[in-house]
Design a protein around this motif. Sequence first.
Motif, mmCIF file in Angstrom:
data_model
loop_
_atom_site.group_PDB
_atom_site.id
_atom_site.type_symbol
_atom_site.label_atom_id
_atom_site.label_comp_id
_atom_site.label_asym_id
_atom_site.label_seq_id
_atom_site.Cartn_x
_atom_site.Cartn_y
_atom_site.Cartn_z
ATOM 1 N N TYR A 186 0.816 -1.206 0.000
ATOM 2 C CA TYR A 186 0.000 0.000 0.000
ATOM 3 C C TYR A 186 0.859 1.271 0.000
ATOM 4 N N HIS A 236 -9.277 1.721 -3.389
ATOM 5 C CA HIS A 236 -10.609 1.512 -2.822
ATOM 6 C C HIS A 236 -10.783 0.089 -2.312
ATOM 7 N N ILE A 239 -9.979 -0.188 1.347
ATOM 8 C CA ILE A 239 -10.893 0.321 2.373
ATOM 9 C C ILE A 239 -12.215 -0.439 2.361
ATOM 10 N N PHE B 83 -20.241 5.937 -13.113
ATOM 11 C CA PHE B 83 -19.095 6.240 -12.274
ATOM 12 C C PHE B 83 -19.282 7.587 -11.562
ATOM 13 N N CYS B 90 -21.745 8.857 -3.254
ATOM 14 C CA CYS B 90 -20.863 8.459 -2.172
ATOM 15 C C CYS B 90 -20.425 9.688 -1.373
ATOM 16 N N HIS B 174 -12.022 13.535 -5.005
ATOM 17 C CA HIS B 174 -13.259 13.136 -5.683
ATOM 18 C C HIS B 174 -13.916 14.318 -6.384
ATOM 19 N N ILE B 177 -12.271 15.196 -9.686
ATOM 20 C CA ILE B 177 -12.637 14.359 -10.840
ATOM 21 C C ILE B 177 -13.871 14.934 -11.527
ATOM 22 N N ARG B 432 -2.812 8.058 9.794
ATOM 23 C CA ARG B 432 -1.836 7.577 8.821
ATOM 24 C C ARG B 432 -0.448 7.489 9.425
HETATM 25 C C1 HEM Z 1 -10.785 7.378 -10.482
HETATM 26 C C2 HEM Z 1 -11.559 7.756 -9.576
HETATM 27 C C3 HEM Z 1 -11.242 7.859 -8.114
HETATM 28 C C4 HEM Z 1 -10.099 8.268 -7.507
HETATM 29 C C5 HEM Z 1 -8.807 8.742 -8.164
HETATM 30 C C6 HEM Z 1 -10.299 8.185 -6.103
HETATM 31 C C7 HEM Z 1 -9.357 8.491 -5.164
HETATM 32 C C8 HEM Z 1 -9.450 8.149 -3.852
HETATM 33 C C9 HEM Z 1 -8.391 8.210 -2.920
HETATM 34 C C10 HEM Z 1 -6.991 8.660 -3.236
HETATM 35 C C11 HEM Z 1 -8.852 7.780 -1.736
HETATM 36 C C12 HEM Z 1 -8.060 7.656 -0.459
HETATM 37 C C13 HEM Z 1 -7.678 6.214 -0.355
HETATM 38 C C14 HEM Z 1 -6.877 5.927 0.859
HETATM 39 O O1 HEM Z 1 -6.957 6.676 1.830
HETATM 40 O O2 HEM Z 1 -6.137 4.939 0.824
HETATM 41 C C15 HEM Z 1 -10.220 7.460 -1.914
HETATM 42 C C16 HEM Z 1 -11.055 7.019 -0.909
HETATM 43 C C17 HEM Z 1 -12.384 6.759 -1.096
HETATM 44 N N1 HEM Z 1 -13.082 6.779 -2.285
HETATM 45 FE FE1 HEM Z 1 -12.355 7.284 -4.056
HETATM 46 N N2 HEM Z 1 -11.560 7.762 -5.867
HETATM 47 C C18 HEM Z 1 -12.172 7.534 -7.080
HETATM 48 C C19 HEM Z 1 -13.452 7.077 -7.292
HETATM 49 C C20 HEM Z 1 -14.341 6.791 -6.284
HETATM 50 C C21 HEM Z 1 -15.698 6.451 -6.508
HETATM 51 C C22 HEM Z 1 -16.403 6.313 -7.856
HETATM 52 C C23 HEM Z 1 -16.260 6.279 -5.306
HETATM 53 C C24 HEM Z 1 -17.689 5.958 -5.118
HETATM 54 C C25 HEM Z 1 -18.187 5.285 -4.170
HETATM 55 C C26 HEM Z 1 -15.234 6.492 -4.302
HETATM 56 C C27 HEM Z 1 -15.384 6.379 -2.932
HETATM 57 C C28 HEM Z 1 -14.383 6.475 -2.019
HETATM 58 C C29 HEM Z 1 -14.531 6.272 -0.597
HETATM 59 C C30 HEM Z 1 -15.822 5.946 0.131
HETATM 60 C C31 HEM Z 1 -13.288 6.452 -0.016
HETATM 61 C C32 HEM Z 1 -12.925 6.324 1.447
HETATM 62 C C33 HEM Z 1 -13.101 7.607 2.139
HETATM 63 C C34 HEM Z 1 -12.670 7.494 3.543
HETATM 64 O O3 HEM Z 1 -11.594 6.950 3.795
HETATM 65 O O4 HEM Z 1 -13.418 7.991 4.385
HETATM 66 N N3 HEM Z 1 -14.084 6.813 -4.937
HETATM 67 N N4 HEM Z 1 -10.574 7.700 -3.209
#
Ligand code: HEM
Lengths: 279, 453
Positions: A186, A236, A239, B83, B90, B174, B177, B432
Amino acid sequence: MSNVILFNLTTVLFGVASGLYLGALYAKKDGIAVAGTWVCVLAAVVSTAALGLRWYESYMMGIGRIPVTNLYESLVFFAWAVNLFYLIVERKYRSRTFGAFVMPIAFFTMLFAIKNDSSIQPLVPALQSYWLHAHVITCFIGYAAFAVSAGVALMYLLKARQEAAKATEGVVGLFPGTKTLDDLVYRAIIWGFPFLTAGIITGAAWANYAWGTYWSWDPKETWSLIVWLVYAAFLHARITRGWHGRRAAILSITGFLATVMCYLGVNLVLSGLHSYGGG
Amino acid sequence: MVDEKRAPAPMDRVWSFFTSVKLAIVTLIVLAATSIFGTIIEQNQPPEKYHQVYEDWAFALLDRLNLFDMYHSSWFLFILVLFTVNLSCCTIDRFPKMLKVVRNPRRKLDENLEKTLSLSDRWKRKGALSDWSGKYADALSSSFAKPAVTEDGGAVHLYSEAGVASRFGVYVVHTSIVIIFVGAILGNVLGFKGYVNIPEGEAVSQVPVRGGSRVQDLGFTLRCNAFSLETYPSGQPKAYKSDLSVIDGGRETLRKTIVVNDPLRYNGIWFYQSSYGQAGGATAQVTVAKRDGTPAGSLSLAANEPVPIAGYGVVRGINYDRNFQGNGPALQVAVEKPGKPAVSFWILQGRPELDRRRDDTLVFSFGGLNSKMYTGLQVAKDPGVNVVWFGCALMVVGLIMAFFLSHQRVWVRLSPGADGRVEVVLAASASRNRLAFEKKFERILTGVKAEGQ
Ligand code: HEM
């Protein structure tokens, strides 16, 4: 040219380091791996000097450009970054077993690199852009982090299988525990992902300055997006319940295979299919 | 019925479908996997080209699936919309919860919380509880961050935190994007892309739009004053430049020499140096004089085009050599005089006197080849591009916030112990990089513990 001699020496050093790390695993002697570390440090010094020298030599030839603009140079730069990343990981995690899985990547990259044209060629106008240089450097730092992650993911899969069988013997027994490995898979990616993102963005900026289109779905661009999407899926997966560990490790390895495809496959495989031309 | 209570309402099911991270993972993988097709099947080629490669049935199938222009097909667009909906739902679902937690953190270190925290220590002190809580609050301020003080039934809780921004990183990513998508849509709807060749000395005020038969009015005129090409000694192009003028409202309002990677911009329209070539054939410049030196005119010879000279004959340029027998550029001329067979001879650009040796009434000298070039320009108007760059910058910032900041929290609880002393518990967590935080924890702990000793 003397930079090429230094790069050849680097190749030998990477090979020796890989051999030492593998030997240490096989013989279960940490002393051998310590020697591997010193060889890696030496290789880091030599390859850094070689990159600097190549830069300098290009100026002496009146071309003057950063050494990241053709296949040879980018491969060398990638191997350089993998080695550096590896040394950081080894220091932070105080385990030398990773070397056997990561250093061969650097070694084979160099072997592949020295089969390519190593001369310093002048740049055609489209390549004379700072965006391009930023693009190549950020992308390759990202790729290097992904290489480290994939190597460790492989270790994770081996270790997880052994832990499931409740065995501890053999080479795999020496690996750090699955929790540490999972964490490292990770961590390498959270370094790689922002760099890849920056790499795609600077690439888009370059395309926009050169042609007025930041995204045109050409195969190279599309593959870099594929890589990015796979690692986004990985982030994702981590998590989400049920997607930890094994599946995340598989995604990391898939991501690295996609990276290799993006980098080499598009030029070598797809360009054979039709007339993309080099890019 | 019991079951009725458990089964979620249909709307909730839809909502949880669209807010699930599993759907996000699946969509990301599907996007990645399907994108591969478009890199194997060459996109947007004329049908004839596909027929050369594919059997009829394969062509029909691929065409049916829109795989010849898949990135603009409705099914690909559908996945992108899914998407985006997923991402938005979300965010809508989680952001308020996150905000609530951040605004209203757990300021009290109760037993349950204490159990979940792996970094903790406890000790006892003699003296008044309120004295110690004041001292520890100061110590926490100086070694970490100023705490919030909560009193609760005889016990005092100190809570301090740092790096809350890390919680927002994901949302910044998010949102970025969605912003990039908005920028891309703006560019597609309000912008255009085109391509135009302008010969030196000529001007255009309209541009053909790429991928269609439409022509776009620029609203001004663009003139190519000159084009020049620089090469490396090996003959590879090193740089090519176009000297361009914008003529708006009847006068020149902007003049710029553009090169690859350095475009010209006017009224939101960008012109990019893209290619070049020869505009029409080259013409050879030839001057003619009588034997005594009096000029008899100058000719501009296009390849093989006959040009008459009154009282002499018809002259044609039939051949050109960049380096004729090692003597530099030369032109081969054919002369037909009435009633005589045609003769041909070479005239050297560098050695005009040689032609005097030919037995003739006129002497020719070659002034060089005049080739008119055209410049090839990509033309683009993209009002969404800055929105896209803003989104990109935001994405990088968001990633750094999400990955390299850490939400660190420290609690201290002081409660009256059974033996009359004050019982102190210090506990901490970090979202973290826990390894690094352990060291910091030790420092905070030492700092606080040493206070008042
Ligand atoms: C290409 C598209 C996306 C990118 C680049 C992205 C990026 C990220 C990143 C960098 C994280 C943090 C991960 C971590 O802490 O290890 C994250 C967390 C998350 N993403 Fe995305 N994401 C994308 C699409 C989506 C979509 C479509 C959803 C829809 C459900 C989503 C839902 C979440 C959720 C729920 C978290 C966790 C938040 C938390 O830790 O409280 N993501 N995303």
